[in-house]
Motif scaffolding. Structure first.
Motif, PDB file in Angstrom:
ATOM      1  N   PRO A 521       0.786  -1.242   0.030  1.00 57.91           N
ATOM      2  CA  PRO A 521       0.011  -0.040  -0.039  1.00 57.91           C
ATOM      3  C   PRO A 521       0.779   1.110  -0.088  1.00 57.91           C
ATOM      4  CG  PRO A 521      -0.830  -1.449   1.870  1.00 57.91           C
ATOM      5  CD  PRO A 521       0.521  -2.053   1.228  1.00 57.91           C
ATOM      6  N   THR A 585     -18.835  -4.158  -3.591  1.00 61.11           N
ATOM      7  CA  THR A 585     -18.843  -4.841  -2.253  1.00 61.11           C
ATOM      8  C   THR A 585     -17.853  -6.138  -2.374  1.00 61.11           C
ATOM      9  OG1 THR A 585     -21.100  -5.028  -2.887  1.00 61.11           O
ATOM     10  CG2 THR A 585     -20.648  -4.066  -1.036  1.00 61.11           C
ATOM     11  N   PHE A 588     -13.728  -4.911  -3.699  1.00 63.45           N
ATOM     12  CA  PHE A 588     -13.000  -3.434  -2.942  1.00 63.45           C
ATOM     13  C   PHE A 588     -13.446  -3.360  -1.509  1.00 63.45           C
ATOM     14  CE2 PHE A 588     -13.528  -2.846  -7.671  1.00 63.45           C
ATOM     15  CZ  PHE A 588     -12.330  -3.268  -8.084  1.00 63.45           C
ATOM     16  N   ARG A 589     -14.511  -3.859  -1.333  1.00 68.05           N
ATOM     17  CA  ARG A 589     -14.783  -3.597   0.169  1.00 68.05           C
ATOM     18  C   ARG A 589     -13.959  -4.082   1.161  1.00 68.05           C
ATOM     19  NH1 ARG A 589     -17.248  -7.388   3.283  1.00 68.05           N
ATOM     20  NH2 ARG A 589     -18.011  -8.524   1.424  1.00 68.05           N
ATOM     21  N   HIS A 590     -13.093  -5.252   0.901  1.00 67.07           N
ATOM     22  CA  HIS A 590     -12.177  -5.616   2.049  1.00 67.07           C
ATOM     23  C   HIS A 590     -11.122  -4.961   1.817  1.00 67.07           C
ATOM     24  CE1 HIS A 590     -11.137  -8.125  -1.508  1.00 67.07           C
ATOM     25  NE2 HIS A 590      -9.989  -8.054  -1.082  1.00 67.07           N
ATOM     26  N   SER A 592     -10.893  -1.616   2.263  1.00 67.64           N
ATOM     27  CA  SER A 592     -11.299  -0.533   2.919  1.00 67.64           C
ATOM     28  C   SER A 592     -10.876  -0.557   4.453  1.00 67.64           C
ATOM     29  CB  SER A 592     -12.601   0.043   2.642  1.00 67.64           C
ATOM     30  OG  SER A 592     -13.649  -0.767   3.546  1.00 67.64           O
ATOM     31  N   LEU A 593     -10.701   0.392   5.036  1.00 69.97           N
ATOM     32  CA  LEU A 593     -10.099   0.577   6.390  1.00 69.97           C
ATOM     33  C   LEU A 593     -11.318  -0.035   7.221  1.00 69.97           C
ATOM     34  CD1 LEU A 593      -7.850   1.574   7.942  1.00 69.97           C
ATOM     35  CD2 LEU A 593      -8.743   3.754   7.937  1.00 69.97           C
ATOM     36  N   GLU A 594     -12.539   0.073   6.640  1.00 69.50           N
ATOM     37  CA  GLU A 594     -13.857  -0.442   7.916  1.00 69.50           C
ATOM     38  C   GLU A 594     -13.751  -2.033   7.907  1.00 69.50           C
ATOM     39  OE1 GLU A 594     -14.142   2.102   5.701  1.00 69.50           O
ATOM     40  OE2 GLU A 594     -13.636   3.566   7.441  1.00 69.50           O
ATOM     41  N   TYR A 595     -13.190  -2.374   6.714  1.00 67.13           N
ATOM     42  CA  TYR A 595     -13.816  -3.912   6.660  1.00 67.13           C
ATOM     43  C   TYR A 595     -13.542  -4.776   7.881  1.00 67.13           C
ATOM     44  CZ  TYR A 595     -13.149  -8.662   4.640  1.00 67.13           C
ATOM     45  OH  TYR A 595     -13.078  -9.954   4.543  1.00 67.13           O
ATOM     46  N   ARG A 596     -14.347  -5.529   8.162  1.00 71.28           N
ATOM     47  CA  ARG A 596     -14.314  -6.513   9.492  1.00 71.28           C
ATOM     48  C   ARG A 596     -15.218  -7.796   9.072  1.00 71.28           C
ATOM     49  NH1 ARG A 596     -12.301  -4.109  14.649  1.00 71.28           N
ATOM     50  NH2 ARG A 596     -10.829  -3.710  12.999  1.00 71.28           N
ATOM     51  N   PRO A 597     -14.841  -8.867   8.784  1.00 74.13           N
ATOM     52  CA  PRO A 597     -15.673  -9.713   8.507  1.00 74.13           C
ATOM     53  C   PRO A 597     -16.144 -10.758   9.579  1.00 74.13           C
ATOM     54  CG  PRO A 597     -13.448 -10.553   8.061  1.00 74.13           C
ATOM     55  CD  PRO A 597     -13.224  -9.222   8.723  1.00 74.13           C
TER      56      PRO A 597
ATOM     57  N   SER B 533     -13.920 -10.243  -2.170  1.00 72.53           N
ATOM     58  CA  SER B 533     -14.227 -10.209  -0.951  1.00 72.53           C
ATOM     59  C   SER B 533     -15.204 -11.350  -0.221  1.00 72.53           C
ATOM     60  CB  SER B 533     -14.947  -8.894  -0.925  1.00 72.53           C
ATOM     61  OG  SER B 533     -14.078  -7.668  -1.361  1.00 72.53           O
ATOM     62  N   ASP B 537     -13.910 -13.028   2.701  1.00 74.16           N
ATOM     63  CA  ASP B 537     -15.042 -12.807   4.142  1.00 74.16           C
ATOM     64  C   ASP B 537     -14.799 -14.186   4.901  1.00 74.16           C
ATOM     65  OD1 ASP B 537     -15.557 -10.330   3.424  1.00 74.16           O
ATOM     66  OD2 ASP B 537     -17.766 -10.841   3.125  1.00 74.16           O
ATOM     67  N   GLN B 540     -11.386 -15.317   5.996  1.00 77.02           N
ATOM     68  CA  GLN B 540     -11.281 -14.654   7.068  1.00 77.02           C
ATOM     69  C   GLN B 540     -11.964 -14.973   8.514  1.00 77.02           C
ATOM     70  OE1 GLN B 540      -8.915 -12.390   7.708  1.00 77.02           O
ATOM     71  NE2 GLN B 540      -8.138 -12.521   5.542  1.00 77.02           N
ATOM     72  N   ARG B 541     -13.144 -15.351   8.208  1.00 76.83           N
ATOM     73  CA  ARG B 541     -13.998 -15.934   9.406  1.00 76.83           C
ATOM     74  C   ARG B 541     -13.305 -17.338   9.840  1.00 76.83           C
ATOM     75  NH1 ARG B 541     -18.700 -15.281   6.410  1.00 76.83           N
ATOM     76  NH2 ARG B 541     -18.860 -12.975   6.249  1.00 76.83           N
ATOM     77  N   ARG B 558      -4.273  -5.595   3.213  1.00 77.26           N
ATOM     78  CA  ARG B 558      -5.535  -5.325   3.786  1.00 77.26           C
ATOM     79  C   ARG B 558      -5.271  -4.140   4.793  1.00 77.26           C
ATOM     80  NH1 ARG B 558      -6.295  -7.523  -0.004  1.00 77.26           N
ATOM     81  NH2 ARG B 558      -6.897  -9.720  -0.511  1.00 77.26           N
ATOM     82  N   LEU B 559      -5.844  -3.076   4.788  1.00 81.74           N
ATOM     83  CA  LEU B 559      -5.647  -2.034   5.623  1.00 81.74           C
ATOM     84  C   LEU B 559      -6.326  -2.344   6.876  1.00 81.74           C
ATOM     85  CD1 LEU B 559      -5.920   0.851   3.433  1.00 81.74           C
ATOM     86  CD2 LEU B 559      -3.990   0.036   4.205  1.00 81.74           C
ATOM     87  N   SER B 560      -7.592  -3.024   6.598  1.00 83.36           N
ATOM     88  CA  SER B 560      -8.764  -3.570   7.889  1.00 83.36           C
ATOM     89  C   SER B 560      -7.628  -4.630   8.809  1.00 83.36           C
ATOM     90  CB  SER B 560      -9.795  -3.985   7.648  1.00 83.36           C
ATOM     91  OG  SER B 560      -9.461  -5.028   6.664  1.00 83.36           O
ATOM     92  N   ARG B 563      -4.918  -2.841  10.625  1.00 81.18           N
ATOM     93  CA  ARG B 563      -5.347  -2.059  11.676  1.00 81.18           C
ATOM     94  C   ARG B 563      -5.854  -2.962  13.079  1.00 81.18           C
ATOM     95  NH1 ARG B 563     -10.565   2.080  11.605  1.00 81.18           N
ATOM     96  NH2 ARG B 563     -11.730   0.022  11.845  1.00 81.18           N
ATOM     97  N   ILE B 595      -0.174   5.831   4.812  1.00 82.07           N
ATOM     98  CA  ILE B 595      -0.938   4.962   4.083  1.00 82.07           C
ATOM     99  C   ILE B 595      -2.254   4.930   4.304  1.00 82.07           C
ATOM    100  CG2 ILE B 595      -1.231   2.194   4.267  1.00 82.07           C
ATOM    101  CD1 ILE B 595       1.234   2.020   5.815  1.00 82.07           C
ATOM    102  N   GLU B 599      -6.962   6.533   1.382  1.00 79.84           N
ATOM    103  CA  GLU B 599      -8.251   5.691   1.446  1.00 79.84           C
ATOM    104  C   GLU B 599      -9.484   6.952   1.692  1.00 79.84           C
ATOM    105  OE1 GLU B 599      -8.915   3.047  -0.147  1.00 79.84           O
ATOM    106  OE2 GLU B 599      -6.485   2.966  -0.450  1.00 79.84           O
TER     107      GLU B 599
END
Ligand SMILES: Nc1ncnc2c1ncn2[C@@H]1O[C@H](COP(=O)(O)OP(=O)(O)O)[C@@H](O)[C@H]1O
Ligand SMILES: Nc1ncnc2c1ncn2[C@@H]1O[C@H](COP(=O)(O)OP(=O)(O)O)[C@@H](O)[C@H]1O
Ligand SMILES: [Mg+2]
Ligand SMILES: [Mg+2]
Lengths: 598, 599
Positions: A521, A585, A588-590, A592-597, B533, B537, B540-541, B558-560, B563, B595, B599
């Motif tokens: 990144p 979705t 590209f969703r994953h 982004s910063l908010e992504y949390r599966p 994704s 998902d 990841q789960r 993956r930024l998330s 983080r 970084i 976004e």
């Protein structure tokens, strides 16, 4: 590399009639006809001398038995000595020139095979493993040379058989006939042997190919084996295969190990018969002692070529099969053929897919069906879609890597089938999904498309990417050795080199196929800035993997199963809430910063 | 004893002190076969000489009018000699050929085992093509060394010597010419050997060059065509093929000048002359002249054999040298069988770790080292601590050293300076089995074996994993569904380098493989970059559950994920420039903030 050495037939293989095959081989020798004739002459002379020596000795023996004259005998010995020296001289000349002729012919054949391979489009490379192609160009052509040397050898021996046969016939017909009688016996043995040998040989080669493939895989996957600490397991597997190969080889050994002793024994028994019958005749004074001697010697000379014919036959056939494979490679036609070679200047970059239909090979379902798309000059077009939607295929068609079946593809209003392919491709800059680097330095790789570029230009192109700080991470900067396929660089670095390579080439049309997928990144952000300037004044097709790339495009098309199902800008498409929104979705969703599966 | 990462208890040991001794020890392993071979060779040479002598008798008996009896006896002797020769010959050729096959098998086995025992540093430096050449062509060459080369040479030497002895039984004076011939031949062979050696080396080198160059061109064909560089590639190939052609011609010239053949031609004439002279002196009979000529005739094929064998010997020695060189290459890692083998808890500590790819460099591999030797360090002074079960994300520019850092953990490479502790124990003190067995890795470059999918998933686990467990692992990795979509399901064979599968599918198989090996520490190097994704998902789960309780080193875009890591390491140019949680780094580090502002 000859690892699995072109053993297995390929789809483009064909059967040539023997005449066709010979005609082809002869054609390669035509430029060297002088040398070939000289070699043939030498070889015949050697055969004649080889027959003359025992004849002279037999005359000598007759003189001995009758009335020995020193003068005559010494002359005889001197003549034989001179003939020995001459024979060596002829041999020297023949080897000297045949090495040249064979070397040149193999070189010509290799160049033809290489050119044929280069002419082929990518569908060919998809279909055939690279190792197999390599072994056709290097090893099979080598076997072709074996055919030639063997042919020369066999021909000379055939001449020898004929000459000695004639001489024996003139001496004494019954004894000559006894001598010739061994011929059929040997031929029968040879025929049986041929079949056995062929089978054993093929099986041995297959077993060897399996062993080698096993080793190859271990060597390539050694890191995985070590990480999982599976050395013992793969060693066991290897031992099984190795042992099996050994056993198969034993069969071959049994066949090849017994044929010569067998043939030798047959010839020995024949010699005994000649000694006995000839001796009886000599006692009856039907023949002289010298003639008797000549027959005993003659049989050996007569026999040797026949046994070697038998034993080299399988090698000879193998060589012929190899030649056949090389010719099949040369004769196969590429699918991508240009209708004309119109010169291509600097392109403006307008691209039109006009009702195009395309599949990778007949029988497969079409990847594109009546596909139409117009890209005005200077536009940056992003293509998004699921894996397998046909994004990469569009780019490869534009590169003219594959032939399409229907419709047309126009660049600046001209069909790409009519353009000079080299000039055209130089106007395009492709960064493929998986970057390939050649062994050598980073600088050499950047220069690949423009070997004449100066160091400064190379440096400038490299520095355009992410403020150039990636160069500082390379141990020797631009002079860093990248290793085989770039193995000494990290994946992201390889992609940066591939990007710099295209930047240096300064193409009119830029094609980026997920070109930044492996770049981190941090660098990505900087590369985007660089790309923004580069993309500005030229037509670009960007297959996007990153959200940021898609956003920056002038226009986005959404591809599904080779059809455009939506197009527009990021904002409008997202607002529509259609497929793009769904893809967004999905893909590209994953990112982004908010992504949390979870 | 050299160090090695992997050994087998009952492996046969060969002599590694020199190429010659190595070959010797391989051959001498089968003394019985060797002895049989030598004995039968002697038998063959004797039978051959006997034939020549009895032929002489036959002539003498006819010339001296001794009637049929003598002739019949001689003819029977000849038959006996030939049949005897045939019997010896068959045993002889089987013995030497079987020996050759065994030596080939064993040499291959020895080389393979030594490859397994070498560290990743070693393998990283090897070119696959070169290694394969040694394991295939060179090993086969060793078998050619035994048979035909060694076999026919031994035969040749004996067939050169036994006739000499036999000639003595005719008349010792006949020996003069053959002995002069042998002396001259000896020197001629030595010269031939010296002339051939450099040419043969050149021939081999140019062929290898041509092959490797072509292989590279074809692997990179997309780039070649994309940049329209076919003419340049053709130039390169023509140059290489031309160099080979030149070497080939030069070899032809050297073989053309093979002097022993000339000497043999002279021997026949001069020997005949000498025999005639002795006959005129009344010293030898006609039969003896004939026997003498027949004996000289038997020298012909050894002389021809030596022509080819000398080239084979040279090639075989070169091959043996290359194989031995590979076997003897030192490896700096040891499997450390006596080391700690216990269940890992998963605490990971780096203490001042430095590393450079050039640090073990021995001559050939030194590209990582620059003139001053400073920039050769890929990692410098890395220190951090991860508690058991924590997730550590590593962030940094491409080439910063992220992947390298993770490779030090399971001792793919060993640290240059500093140390790495797992559960307070230096990784170098762990038994390699235990260490690697409990660290699972999913690499950036995923390699799948060309076996079935089931075998690939079960690769890291113990043998005979029940199918149910394999499927469970695949399910966790979200791979089950696509596997079942193949007609053969789990029994589907994966093609060359797993090309049949998409990147995302390969990644999921690699994840399943790692799951099944049930590691305590997991290393994920960008392992999910090509997955969409939805799949992501699910993985990841699954990961989230499976990772619970496992320490994880994570390299990701993956930024998330970055983080939410417990600890983030920010790297630049091989150094750790900041570490902490996301919030801490956002507060402290401008580079880190960069970084996220995009976004
Ligand atoms: N070299 C090839 N040979 C045969 N089929 C191919 C080849 N490359 C791609 N395909 C097939 O063509 C379709 C489109 O692939 P591709 O253009 O690579 O998609 P994308 O780039 O959108 O993921 C897929 O069904 C894929 O399986
Ligand atoms: N096998 C290798 N041999 C020599 N140098 C290497 C090798 N692998 C990586 N490097 C070098 O080490 C540095 C760090 O690489 P890597 O750890 O792969 O970076 P990252 O994973 O952060 O992108 C790079 O400069 C790269 O050129
Ligand atoms: Mg694609
Ligand atoms: Mg990396």
């Amino acid at each position: 590399m000859g690892i699995t050495g072109g053993l297995n037939p390929e789809e483009y293989d064909r059967n040539y009639s023997d005449r066709e095959l010979v005609r082809r081989i002869v054609r390669y020798f035509r430029p060297h006809i002088g040398k070939v004739l000289l070699v043939a002459a030498m070889v015949s002379l050697i055969s004649i001398l080889a027959t003359a020596t025992p004849i002279l000795i037999s005359r000598g023996i007759d003189t001995l038995a009758a009335n020995p004259q020193l003068q005559l005998l010494l002359t005889l010995a001197a003549v034989i000595t001179v003939m020995g020296a001459l024979s060596w001289g002829f041999n020297f000349v023949s080897l000297w020139f045949s090495a040249r002729a064979v070397g040149d012919v193999v070189l010509a054949l290799r160049e033809d095979a290489f050119r044929a391979v280069m002419r082929r489009d990518l569908s060919f490379y998809d279909q055939f493993a690279s190792g197999r192609i390599v072994s056709r160009v290097t090893s099979d052509t080598q076997d072709f040379a074996t055919v030639v040397t063997l042919t020369i050898d066999l021909l000379s021996q055939l001449v020898l058989v004929l000459v000695i046969g004639l001489v024996l016939l003139t001496q004494n017909v019954p004894l000559a006939l006894i001598t010739f009688a061994v011929g059929p016996v040997v031929v029968i043995i040879a025929l049986v042997f041929r079949r056995l040998a062929r089978n054993a040989m093929q099986q041995a080669q297959r077993a060897l190919a399996t062993v080698n493939a096993t080793i190859q895989e271990t060597v390539s996957g050694i890191a995985v084996a070590k990480n999982f600490r599976q050395e013992a397991a793969i060693y066991d597997d290897f031992q099984d295969v190795n042992e099996l190969a050994y056993r198969v080889q034993l069969t071959r050994v049994a066949v090849f190990g017994s044929i010569f002793p067998l043939l030798n024994t047959v010839s020995g028994i024949a010699v005994s018969v000649i000694i006995y019958v000839g001796g009886l005749m000599a006692i009856e004074r039907d023949i002289s002692v010298g003639e008797w001697y000549l027959f005993v010697q003659g049989l050996t000379i007569f026999f040797y070529p026949i046994t070697s014919l038998a034993s080299f036959w399988s090698q000879f056939q193998q060589g012929l099969a190899a030649s056949e494979r090389v010719f099949a490679l040369i004769d196969d036609e590429p699918l991508v053929v240009q209708t004309a070679n119109e010169p291509v200047g600097r392109l403006r970059g307008e691209i039109v897919f006009d009702q195009m239909t395309f599949n990778y090979s007949t029988g497969r379902s079409a990847v594109l069906q009546n596909f139409s798309l117009t890209i005005p000059a200077g536009e940056t077009l992003a293509i998004v879609g699921h894996t397998g939607a046909g994004k990469s295929s569009l780019v490869k068609l534009l590169m003219r890597f594959y032939e399409f079946q229907g419709g047309d593809l126009l660049v600046d209003g001209r069909s790409i089938r009519s353009l000079d392919l080299s000039q055209y491709r130089r106007q395009l800059g492709l960064v493929p999904q998986a970057p390939f680097l050649f062994s050598g330095t980073v600088a050499e790789n950047v220069k690949y498309g423009r070997p004449d570029a100066t160091d400064l230009e190379v440096e400038t192109a490299a520095r355009q990417l992410g403020d150039g700080s990636w160069l500082e991470d390379l141990p020797n900067g631009l002079q860093t050795d990248v290793g085989e396929r770039g193995a000494r660089l990290s994946l992201g670095q390889r992609q940066l080199v591939a990007l710099a390579r295209v930047l240096l080439q300064n193409p009119a049309i830029l094609l980026l196929d997920e070109a930044t997928a492996s770049i981190d990144p941090l660098t990505e952000a900087q590369v985007q800035d660089a790309l923004a300037t580069v993309l500005q004044n030229r037509t670009s097709i960007v297959i996007a993997h990153r959200l940021s790339t898609v956003r920056a495009a002038d226009r986005i098309i959404v591809l599904r199963d080779g059809q455009i199902i939506e197009e527009g800008s990021h904002e409008t498409l997202l607002a529509q809430g259609g497929h793009y929104a769904e893809l967004y979705t999905t893909y590209f969703r994953h990112q982004s910063l908010e992504y949390r599966p979870w | 004893m050299s160090r090695s990462e992997f050994t087998v208890a009952d492996a046969y040991t060969y002599d590694h002190r020199s190429t010659l001794r190595w070959l010797q020890s391989h051959i001498l392993r089968y003394k019985g076969l060797l002895f049989t071979f030598l004995l039968t060779t002697l038998g063959m040479a004797s039978a051959q000489s006997m034939t020549a002598v009895t032929v002489g008798w036959a002539f003498d008996s006819v010339i001296q009018n001794e009637g049929r009896a003598g002739l019949t006896a001689a003819a029977l002797y000849v038959v006996a000699a030939y049949v005897g020769y045939g019997l010896f010959d068959i045993v002889n050729s089987l013995a030497i050929r079987v020996l050759a096959q065994r030596v080939e098998r064993n040499a291959r086995d020895e080389l393979y085992l030594s490859l397994l025992s070498k560290s990743q540093t070693f393998h990283g430096q090897q070119r696959v093509g070169d290694l394969m050449a040694r394991a295939t062509n060179d090993v086969q060459q060793i078998s050619l060394f035994v048979s035909p080369a060694l076999g026919t040479t031994t035969e040749s030497v004996l067939t050169l010597l036994v006739p000499l002895v036999t000639i003595t039984t005719l008349d010792y004076r006949l020996l003069i010419m053959p002995i002069l011939f042998l002396i001259a031949t000896y020197f001629a062979l030595r010269r031939y050997n010296d002339n051939l050696s450099p040419v043969a080396t050149q021939l081999r080198a140019t062929f290898a060059e041509m092959n490797a160059g072509l292989a590279e061109t074809i692997s990179g064909i997309e780039v070649v065509k994309g940049f329209a560089q076919e003419p340049a590639e053709e130039g390169r190939f023509t140059h290489n093929a031309g160099a080979y052609r030149d070497a080939f011609v030069r070899e032809g010239e050297v073989t053309a000048r093979y002097v022993p053949l000339l000497l043999y031609g002279l021997l026949i004439g001069l020997g005949f002359g000498h025999a005639l002279y002795l006959f005129m002196q009344g010293i030898v009979s006609v039969g003896q002249v004939i026997a003498f000529m027949a004996l000289l005739g038997t020298l012909r094929s050894p002389i021809r054999f030596l022509l080819r064998n000398i080239a084979t010997f040279q090639q075989s020695f070169a091959s043996a040298r290359r194989i031995l060189e590979m076997i003897l290459t030192e490896t700096e890692l040891d499997q450390n069988e006596a080391g700690v083998a216990q269940e890992m808890v998963g605490e990971v500590v780096f203490e001042g770790v430095s590393f450079g790819y050039g640090q073990f460099a021995s001559g050939e591999f030194a590209s990582g080292t620059s003139a001053n030797g400073e920039t050769s360090l890929v990692l410098q002074g890395i220190s951090f601590r991860a508690k058991p079960g924590q997730t550590v994300a590593i962030v940094g520019q491409t080439g910063a050293g992220k992947s390298t850092l993770t490779k030090l953990l399971n001792r793919t490479f060993d640290v240059g300076n500093g140390r790495i502790l797992i559960d307070q124990i230096d990784v170098r003190d762990w038994s390699l089995d235990s260490l690697r067995g409990q660290i699972g890795t999913i690499e950036q470059d995923i390699f799948l074996f060309s076996r079935t999918i089931a075998e690939n998933i079960a690769f890291g686990a113990r043998a005979d994993v029940p199918q149910a467990e394999i499927e469970a692992a695949a399910q966790q990795a979200q791979a089950h569904e696509f596997i079942m979509s193949f007609p053969n399901g789990y029994q589907t064979k994966i093609g060359e380098r797993g090309v049949m599968l998409s990147g995302g599918q390969r990644q999921r198989l690699a994840i399943a493989r790692a799951f099944l090996s049930n590691p305590r520490i997991l290393v994920l190097d960008d392992s999910t970059s090509a997955i969409d994704s939805n799949t992501e998902d699910q993985i990841q789960r699954a990961m989230h559950n499976v990772l619970a309780g496992r320490t994880t080193l994570l390299i990701t875009h993956r930024l998330s994920q970055i983080r939410s890591a417990n600890l983030i390491l920010l790297m630049k140019n091989g150094r750790l420039i900041a570490q902490g949680t996301h919030e801490e780094l956002m507060a402290q580090s401008a580079v880190y903030r960069q970084i996220f502002v995009r976004e």
